[in-house]
Design an enzyme around this catalytic site. Structure first.
Site, PDB file in Angstrom:
ATOM      1  CG  HIS A 130      -1.899   1.001   1.378  1.00  0.00           C
ATOM      2  ND1 HIS A 130      -1.642   2.289   1.775  1.00  0.00           N
ATOM      3  CD2 HIS A 130      -3.232   0.932   1.137  1.00  0.00           C
ATOM      4  CE1 HIS A 130      -2.779   2.968   1.776  1.00  0.00           C
ATOM      5  NE2 HIS A 130      -3.761   2.173   1.398  1.00  0.00           N
ATOM      6  CG  ASP A 207       0.144  -2.525   5.912  1.00  0.00           C
ATOM      7  OD1 ASP A 207      -0.861  -2.718   6.612  1.00  0.00           O
ATOM      8  OD2 ASP A 207       0.137  -1.795   4.902  1.00  0.00           O
ATOM      9  CD  GLN A 210      -7.523  -4.188   3.941  1.00  0.00           C
ATOM     10  OE1 GLN A 210      -8.494  -4.794   4.396  1.00  0.00           O
ATOM     11  NE2 GLN A 210      -7.607  -2.960   3.492  1.00  0.00           N
ATOM     12  CE  LYS A 233      -7.609   0.078   6.194  1.00  0.00           C
ATOM     13  NZ  LYS A 233      -8.375   0.626   5.073  1.00  0.00           N
ATOM     14  CB  CYS A 373      -3.500   3.383  -1.595  1.00  0.00           C
ATOM     15  SG  CYS A 373      -4.604   4.721  -1.175  1.00  0.00           S
TER      16      CYS A 373
HETATM   17  N1  7TS Z   1      -2.140  -0.741   4.519  1.00  0.00           N
HETATM   18  C1  7TS Z   1      -3.089  -1.443   3.899  1.00  0.00           C
HETATM   19  C2  7TS Z   1      -2.824  -2.853   3.478  1.00  0.00           C
HETATM   20  C3  7TS Z   1      -4.335  -0.856   3.679  1.00  0.00           C
HETATM   21  O1  7TS Z   1      -5.290  -1.551   3.065  1.00  0.00           O
HETATM   22  C4  7TS Z   1      -4.569   0.478   4.091  1.00  0.00           C
HETATM   23  C5  7TS Z   1      -5.851   1.184   3.808  1.00  0.00           C
HETATM   24  C6  7TS Z   1      -3.531   1.142   4.754  1.00  0.00           C
HETATM   25  C7  7TS Z   1      -2.329   0.504   4.943  1.00  0.00           C
HETATM   26  C8  7TS Z   1      -3.700   2.514   5.282  1.00  0.00           C
HETATM   27  O2  7TS Z   1      -4.620   2.521   6.320  1.00  0.00           O
HETATM   28  P1  7TS Z   1      -5.054   3.893   6.982  1.00  0.00           P
HETATM   29  O3  7TS Z   1      -6.020   3.518   8.030  1.00  0.00           O
HETATM   30  O4  7TS Z   1      -3.828   4.533   7.478  1.00  0.00           O
HETATM   31  O5  7TS Z   1      -5.695   4.691   5.868  1.00  0.00           O
HETATM   32  N2  7TS Z   1      -6.507   0.739   2.675  1.00  0.00           N
HETATM   33  C9  7TS Z   1      -7.573   1.290   2.088  1.00  0.00           C
HETATM   34  C10 7TS Z   1      -8.200   0.695   1.010  1.00  0.00           C
HETATM   35  O6  7TS Z   1      -7.858  -0.348   0.501  1.00  0.00           O
HETATM   36  N3  7TS Z   1      -9.226   1.473   0.623  1.00  0.00           N
HETATM   37  O7  7TS Z   1      -9.270   2.525   1.430  1.00  0.00           O
HETATM   38  C11 7TS Z   1      -8.252   2.441   2.336  1.00  0.00           C
END
Ligand code: 7TS
Length: 415
Positions: A130, A207, A210, A233, A373
């Protein structure tokens, strides 16, 4: 199909906890399949937030009055509970609350990377990172003279582990890998990658944005040095992320942000730092969010992480089977539901993913379209964008059917 026909979870019962799922748009009941972006919030968590503001609201760590004491205990205990949830035996000392996964990545990149990396050092990422990880390490590498290398992916959308073994070597200082890809759904062999990293004295950052929401995760079994995820999430509120770090590493690291709360002693000349994890939580922290995340974890544990995982596999298997009925749908990532998380990335021939998402929206089916992303990954896949349906504990196979029907509508419109 070789799987049980009835859902592993009592979805009807679970859905009662999520009032937003009752919303309708133009007479169609909402089908929420954008859980990889953010999940919905159960009443129990919404109540935890309002109860906090109604009964406990106070700043933490600094007050001796009743409210501050209560808020401090609840906030501090939230760290212990979140740490235990992901198998961190060091409890609060190994669990830092951040704004989100992105900030957790930046915390380590700035506080560790900026100080430790130098010319000749290598940071190994995967092609499916990501941007939260990819852009962060790329920029820190530019500032330190370190080089970023990317582990490639196979045709099946899995990591090329032979390539990983080639890339990870004596110059590697950090391996930063996504546990479950948010675009391909692939579950990566993070234990094996941790072994490879440690064999060359490198650290590994995983990371888990997910992964933690929908399967049991044990950071110590993985032997991750750092592990990050986001509250929003996993049925929790926005505005809170979590960074697990091994105590001995966090202790050695410089702070990321300076200010109040993170200090022990300050003079006009210099300052010393507070104990873990507060050294990394400068200023007034995420009090309501931390307490509500604790409640979200309790909710997920009551349902059972194994059962949540089974439910997602059950939905994903069905979705893949349904998608495979059509030869004009390209699916990304491994076909085997055991090798992937509960999300399916796809494209429909001749229809841009954004148009597809827009037609889905006419059916009140919420999916996401774009590069998720992961722009460089999409370049590798040879497409600018993909559509993605992602599941959580409240989704049903009937909702997958609604998705398929909406795709069929798009097919007719664009034929
Ligand atoms: N890493 C992964 C694997 C992610 O899916 C996301 C967010 C992040 C990091 C960043 O998370 P945040 O809470 O800091 O934003 N992914 C997504 C997505 O797939 N669609 O919207 C956000």
């Amino acid at each position: 199909m070789g799987v049980q026909e009835s859902a592993p979870l009592d979805v009807e019962r679970i859905r009662e906890d999520f009032p937003i799922l009752e919303r309708e748009f133009d007479g169609n009941r909402l089908v929420y399949l954008d859980n990889a972006a953010t999940t919905q919030t159960p009443n129990q968590v919404i109540d935890a937030i309002s109860d906090y503001y109604r009964a406990t609201n106070a700043n933490v760590h600094r007050g001796i009055h009743h409210l501050s004491q209560e808020a401090s205990i609840a906030y501090e205990e939230a760290h212990d509970n979140v740490a235990r949830f992901v198998g961190a035996s060091g409890e609060r000392e190994e669990m830092v609350f951040t704004k989100n996964t992105t900030e957790a990545e930046n915390l380590v990149a700035y506080a560790w990377g900026l100080n430790e990396l130098k010319e000749g050092d290598e940071v190994v990422l995967t092609q499916m990172e990501h941007h939260a990880s990819l852009v962060t390490w790329q920029q820190i590498a530019k500032r330190t003279g370190a080089e970023v290398k990317y582990i490639g992916i196979t045709e099946e959308g899995e990591l090329d582990m032979e390539h990983a073994r080639e890339l990870i070597g004596e110059d590697t200082r950090m391996v930063s890998v996504v546990h479950v890809s948010n675009a391909l759904g692939t579950i990566n062999p993070v234990e094996e990658l941790a072994d490879l990293a440690h064999a060359d004295d490198s650290l590994i950052f995983v990371d888990g944005a997910q992964a933690v929401p929908n399967r049991p995760v044990d950071v110590e079994a993985i032997d991750a040095d750092f592990y990050a995820f986001s509250g929003h999430k996993m049925a929790g509120p926005t505005g809170i992320g979590c960074l697990y770090g091994k105590k001995e590493i966090l202790e050695e690291m410089e702070p990321f942000l300076y200010g109040g709360e993170m200090i022990r002693k300050v003079t006009f000349e210099d300052s010393t730092w507070n104990d873990l994890p507060w050294k990394f939580e400068a200023g007034t922290p995420l009090i309501a969010q931390g307490i509500a995340l604790d409640r979200a974890i309790e909710y997920l544990e009551d349902v059972g992480m194994d059962r949540i995982r089974a439910h997602e596999e059950w939905l994903t298997e069905y979705a893949i089977d349904r998608f495979e009925e059509f030869d004009d749908i390209d699916l990304y990532g491994p076909r085997d539901p055991e090798k992937r998380g509960g999300l399916v990335g796809f494209n429909l021939d001749g229809v841009h993913a954004h148009d597809l998402a827009s037609i889905m929206n006419d059916h009140a089916v919420a999916i996401r379209a774009g590069d998720h992303c992961t722009q460089p990954l999409h370049d590798e896949l040879g497409t600018a964008a993909s559509a993605r349906a992602s599941f959580y504990l409240y989704n049903t196979r009937e909702e997958v059917d609604r998705l398929i029907d909406a795709i069929d509508d798009a097919r007719q419109l664009f034929a």
